[in-house]
Scaffold this motif. Structure first.
Motif, PDB file in Angstrom:
ATOM      1  N   MET A 142      49.769  15.086  67.652  1.00  0.00           N
ATOM      2  CA  MET A 142      48.517  14.445  67.265  1.00  0.00           C
ATOM      3  C   MET A 142      47.418  14.596  68.324  1.00  0.00           C
ATOM      4  O   MET A 142      46.318  14.064  68.163  1.00  0.00           O
ATOM      5  N   LYS A 143      47.722  15.305  69.385  1.00  0.00           N
ATOM      6  CA  LYS A 143      46.720  15.501  70.436  1.00  0.00           C
ATOM      7  C   LYS A 143      45.549  16.345  69.962  1.00  0.00           C
ATOM      8  O   LYS A 143      44.481  16.344  70.578  1.00  0.00           O
ATOM      9  N   LYS A 144      45.749  17.084  68.876  1.00  0.00           N
ATOM     10  CA  LYS A 144      44.691  17.953  68.359  1.00  0.00           C
ATOM     11  C   LYS A 144      43.899  17.284  67.233  1.00  0.00           C
ATOM     12  O   LYS A 144      43.170  17.950  66.501  1.00  0.00           O
ATOM     13  N   VAL A 145      44.069  15.963  67.084  1.00  0.00           N
ATOM     14  CA  VAL A 145      43.384  15.235  66.012  1.00  0.00           C
ATOM     15  C   VAL A 145      42.345  14.297  66.618  1.00  0.00           C
ATOM     16  O   VAL A 145      42.630  13.558  67.555  1.00  0.00           O
ATOM     17  N   LEU A 146      41.130  14.334  66.076  1.00  0.00           N
ATOM     18  CA  LEU A 146      40.062  13.413  66.470  1.00  0.00           C
ATOM     19  C   LEU A 146      39.763  12.512  65.280  1.00  0.00           C
ATOM     20  O   LEU A 146      39.572  12.993  64.157  1.00  0.00           O
ATOM     21  N   SER A 147      39.706  11.204  65.519  1.00  0.00           N
ATOM     22  CA  SER A 147      39.468  10.255  64.439  1.00  0.00           C
ATOM     23  C   SER A 147      38.023   9.752  64.472  1.00  0.00           C
ATOM     24  O   SER A 147      37.486   9.451  65.542  1.00  0.00           O
ATOM     25  N   ILE A 148      37.413   9.668  63.294  1.00  0.00           N
ATOM     26  CA  ILE A 148      36.049   9.165  63.149  1.00  0.00           C
ATOM     27  C   ILE A 148      36.081   8.022  62.137  1.00  0.00           C
ATOM     28  O   ILE A 148      36.403   8.227  60.966  1.00  0.00           O
ATOM     29  N   ILE A 149      35.768   6.817  62.593  1.00  0.00           N
ATOM     30  CA  ILE A 149      35.759   5.646  61.714  1.00  0.00           C
ATOM     31  C   ILE A 149      34.316   5.354  61.317  1.00  0.00           C
ATOM     32  O   ILE A 149      33.461   5.151  62.176  1.00  0.00           O
ATOM     33  N   LEU A 150      34.060   5.343  60.014  1.00  0.00           N
ATOM     34  CA  LEU A 150      32.710   5.107  59.510  1.00  0.00           C
ATOM     35  C   LEU A 150      32.474   3.610  59.364  1.00  0.00           C
ATOM     36  O   LEU A 150      33.145   2.936  58.581  1.00  0.00           O
ATOM     37  N   GLY A 151      31.531   3.114  60.149  1.00  0.00           N
ATOM     38  CA  GLY A 151      31.286   1.667  60.172  1.00  0.00           C
ATOM     39  C   GLY A 151      30.482   1.152  58.996  1.00  0.00           C
ATOM     40  O   GLY A 151      30.291  -0.048  58.854  1.00  0.00           O
ATOM     41  N   GLY A 152      30.012   2.040  58.155  1.00  0.00           N
ATOM     42  CA  GLY A 152      29.263   1.608  56.988  1.00  0.00           C
ATOM     43  C   GLY A 152      27.803   1.342  57.301  1.00  0.00           C
ATOM     44  O   GLY A 152      27.358   1.413  58.446  1.00  0.00           O
ATOM     45  N   GLY A 153      27.063   1.032  56.250  1.00  0.00           N
ATOM     46  CA  GLY A 153      25.632   0.784  56.396  1.00  0.00           C
ATOM     47  C   GLY A 153      25.339  -0.656  56.775  1.00  0.00           C
ATOM     48  O   GLY A 153      26.028  -1.246  57.607  1.00  0.00           O
ATOM     49  N   ALA A 154      24.340  -1.230  56.125  1.00  0.00           N
ATOM     50  CA  ALA A 154      23.895  -2.578  56.473  1.00  0.00           C
ATOM     51  C   ALA A 154      24.887  -3.647  56.033  1.00  0.00           C
ATOM     52  O   ALA A 154      24.749  -4.812  56.409  1.00  0.00           O
ATOM     53  N   GLY A 155      25.899  -3.272  55.242  1.00  0.00           N
ATOM     54  CA  GLY A 155      26.893  -4.254  54.807  1.00  0.00           C
ATOM     55  C   GLY A 155      26.308  -5.291  53.866  1.00  0.00           C
ATOM     56  O   GLY A 155      26.672  -6.468  53.930  1.00  0.00           O
ATOM     57  N   THR A 156      25.416  -4.865  52.960  1.00  0.00           N
ATOM     58  CA  THR A 156      24.746  -5.816  52.074  1.00  0.00           C
ATOM     59  C   THR A 156      25.725  -6.540  51.146  1.00  0.00           C
ATOM     60  O   THR A 156      25.510  -7.701  50.806  1.00  0.00           O
ATOM     61  N   ARG A 157      26.806  -5.884  50.769  1.00  0.00           N
ATOM     62  CA  ARG A 157      27.773  -6.543  49.880  1.00  0.00           C
ATOM     63  C   ARG A 157      28.544  -7.641  50.605  1.00  0.00           C
ATOM     64  O   ARG A 157      29.078  -8.547  49.977  1.00  0.00           O
ATOM     65  N   LEU A 158      28.612  -7.559  51.935  1.00  0.00           N
ATOM     66  CA  LEU A 158      29.295  -8.600  52.717  1.00  0.00           C
ATOM     67  C   LEU A 158      28.316  -9.600  53.338  1.00  0.00           C
ATOM     68  O   LEU A 158      28.723 -10.465  54.102  1.00  0.00           O
ATOM     69  N   TYR A 159      27.045  -9.460  53.030  1.00  0.00           N
ATOM     70  CA  TYR A 159      26.061 -10.411  53.545  1.00  0.00           C
ATOM     71  C   TYR A 159      26.339 -11.793  52.954  1.00  0.00           C
ATOM     72  O   TYR A 159      26.695 -11.883  51.784  1.00  0.00           O
ATOM     73  N   PRO A 160      26.253 -12.893  53.710  1.00  0.00           N
ATOM     74  CA  PRO A 160      25.662 -13.059  55.047  1.00  0.00           C
ATOM     75  C   PRO A 160      26.631 -12.899  56.222  1.00  0.00           C
ATOM     76  O   PRO A 160      26.244 -13.161  57.356  1.00  0.00           O
ATOM     77  N   LEU A 161      27.871 -12.481  55.970  1.00  0.00           N
ATOM     78  CA  LEU A 161      28.799 -12.288  57.092  1.00  0.00           C
ATOM     79  C   LEU A 161      28.314 -11.164  58.001  1.00  0.00           C
ATOM     80  O   LEU A 161      28.686 -11.099  59.175  1.00  0.00           O
ATOM     81  N   THR A 162      27.475 -10.263  57.456  1.00  0.00           N
ATOM     82  CA  THR A 162      26.941  -9.150  58.246  1.00  0.00           C
ATOM     83  C   THR A 162      25.509  -9.406  58.719  1.00  0.00           C
ATOM     84  O   THR A 162      24.828  -8.488  59.157  1.00  0.00           O
ATOM     85  N   LYS A 163      25.067 -10.656  58.643  1.00  0.00           N
ATOM     86  CA  LYS A 163      23.701 -10.970  59.075  1.00  0.00           C
ATOM     87  C   LYS A 163      23.524 -10.708  60.577  1.00  0.00           C
ATOM     88  O   LYS A 163      22.498 -10.198  61.020  1.00  0.00           O
ATOM     89  N   LEU A 164      24.525 -11.068  61.385  1.00  0.00           N
ATOM     90  CA  LEU A 164      24.425 -10.961  62.841  1.00  0.00           C
ATOM     91  C   LEU A 164      25.441  -9.999  63.448  1.00  0.00           C
ATOM     92  O   LEU A 164      25.603  -9.966  64.661  1.00  0.00           O
TER      93      LEU A 164
END
Length: 429
Positions: free
Chosen positions: A1-23
């Motif tokens: 697995m040393k040749k694998v790079l992981s990229i985690i996408l943090g998402g956009g403004a998180g409007t569907r989880l608002y207001p938990l994503t307000k701050l």
């Protein structure tokens, strides 16, 4: 697995989880009393021996940065890292991330510095435990250019997902976004090709994307650089690539939940209290979920009645009743309280005894839940100050409401009390 790079996408403004994503950024939202959403994919990577991990985000990334810096610190004997890459303006590209693919595209100059053969693209708001080594092994064995992780779906839920069709070798040959009627029937596949038994394949004849992909390095770079106008992996890049590239499906037949909405987030947390066996368990010594070590004292329970609950570290509960709920770290519940089917995220700090007493004497409300309050079917964000004899019960059964000035929202009938909100004595919601 040393040749694998992981990229985690943090998402956009998180409007569907608002207001938990307000701050906070979506990956920094607390889950299960002591973790944050980002801990799930990062822990899956670590347990799969993938130690080079980037997290891409562009909204409210301060708390996410702080959490990652305090939690994931690999030793100097390893080239492993977990690093947040926030959207930034450059002379070549002055724009914010326009989508999942565009986010990766804007940081290709950094990604190509690593000696990686495969790029693992993950989402930051899913709850599941997966050994990515098996996923990447399947990718290598089939000689795939791109491999998608998919889950089997029954007919009842199939129309809620983006579906794929495969041939007898497991190669993806068609895509359809939330099909219905005849279009849905056309997307039926023989899922036994991917490893299900004949009985399971009959019950679950559809496959849906989990939003998890493995790309060959040269394929990823070529696709992103050739199609600048395409900004999303799932809707544009991968469906278009399936015509000219070997796009394979990998079956993940285990618990997986997209917790990108308030309703899904609420139920996924409360499901963790289920007995005898919750659908997802944090009690797995072979594949633990890691998080920040806070070194908090044990929780103290004084004459409480508690059923089906998860209690985080450092809580103080007095003469209260807790039923089917999750209480986060440093939660403080005073006497006479009833907490039912609720998620309390706790607090970031303790108020000293003298400060709490002074607050009460001055008529101010200390952090925590005041005496004789009732909270039912609610999410209470961190550091909330809820007064004496408060009832958060959604007495009018309101489904949607925005009451930011009063310290709360209602989403899908669930009352969400804002972070740092103050709810005065005697309030009824």
């Amino acid at each position: 697995m040393k040749k694998v790079l992981s990229i985690i996408l943090g998402g956009g403004a998180g409007t569907r989880l608002y207001p938990l994503t307000k701050l906070r950024a979506k990956p920094a939202v607390p889950v299960a009393g002591k973790y944050r959403l980002i801990d799930i994919p990062v822990s899956n990577c670590i347990n799969s021996e993938i130690f080079k991990i980037y997290v891409l985000t562009q909204f409210n990334s301060a708390s996410l940065n702080r959490h990652i810096a305090r939690t994931y610190n690999f030793t100097g004997f390893s080239d492993g890292f977990v690093e947040v890459l926030a959207a930034q303006q450059t002379p070549e590209n002055p724009n914010w991330f326009q989508g999942t693919a565009d986010a990766v595209r804007q940081y290709l100059w950094l990604m190509e510095e690593w000696d990686a053969e495969e790029y693992l693209i993950l989402s930051g708001d899913h709850l599941y435990r997966m050994d990515y080594r098996l996923f990447i092994q399947r990718h290598r064995e089939t000689g795939a250019d791109i491999t998608l992780s998919v889950i089997p779906i029954d007919e009842r839920r199939a129309s809620d997902f983006g579906l794929m069709k495969i041939d007898d070798s497991g190669r993806v040959i068609d895509f359809s976004e939330k099909p219905k009627g005849d279009a849905l029937i056309k997307m039926r596949v023989d899922t036994s090709v991917l490893g299900l038994t004949k009985e399971q394949a009959q019950l679950q004849p559809y496959i849906a994307s989990m939003g998890i992909y493995v790309f060959k390095k040269d394929v990823l770079f070529k696709l992103l650089r050739e199609s600048i106008e395409r900004t999303d992996f799932g809707k544009e890049i991968i469906p278009d690539a399936s015509k000219d590239y070997n796009v394979q499906a990998y079956l993940f037949d285990d618990y997986w939940e997209d917790i990108g909405t308030i309703d899904a987030f609420y139920h996924a947390n409360l499901e963790l209290t289920r007995q005898p066996q919750p659908p997802f368990s944090f009690y797995d010594e072979k594949a633990p979920i890691y998080t920040r070590a806070r070194y908090l004292p044990p929780s103290k329970l004084l004459d409480c009645h508690i059923t089906e609950a998860i209690i985080g570290e450092g809580c103080i509960l007095k003469n209260c009743r807790i039923q089917h709920s999750v209480l986060g770290v440093r939660s403080r519940i005073e006497s006479g309280c009833i907490i039912e089917e609720s998620l309390l995220m706790g607090a970031d700090f303790y108020q000293p005894y003298v400060e709490r007493q002074c607050s009460l004497e001055k008529g101010d409300i200390p952090v925590g839940i005041g005496t004789d309050s009732i909270i039912r079917r609610a999410i209470v964000d961190k550091n909330a100050r809820i007064g004496h004899d408060v009832k958060i019960i959604n007495k009018d059964n309101v489904q949607e409401a925005d009451r930011e000035s009063q310290g709360f929202y209602i989403r899908s009938g669930i009352v969400v009390v804002l972070k740092n909100a103050v709810i005065p004595d005697g309030t009824i919601i």
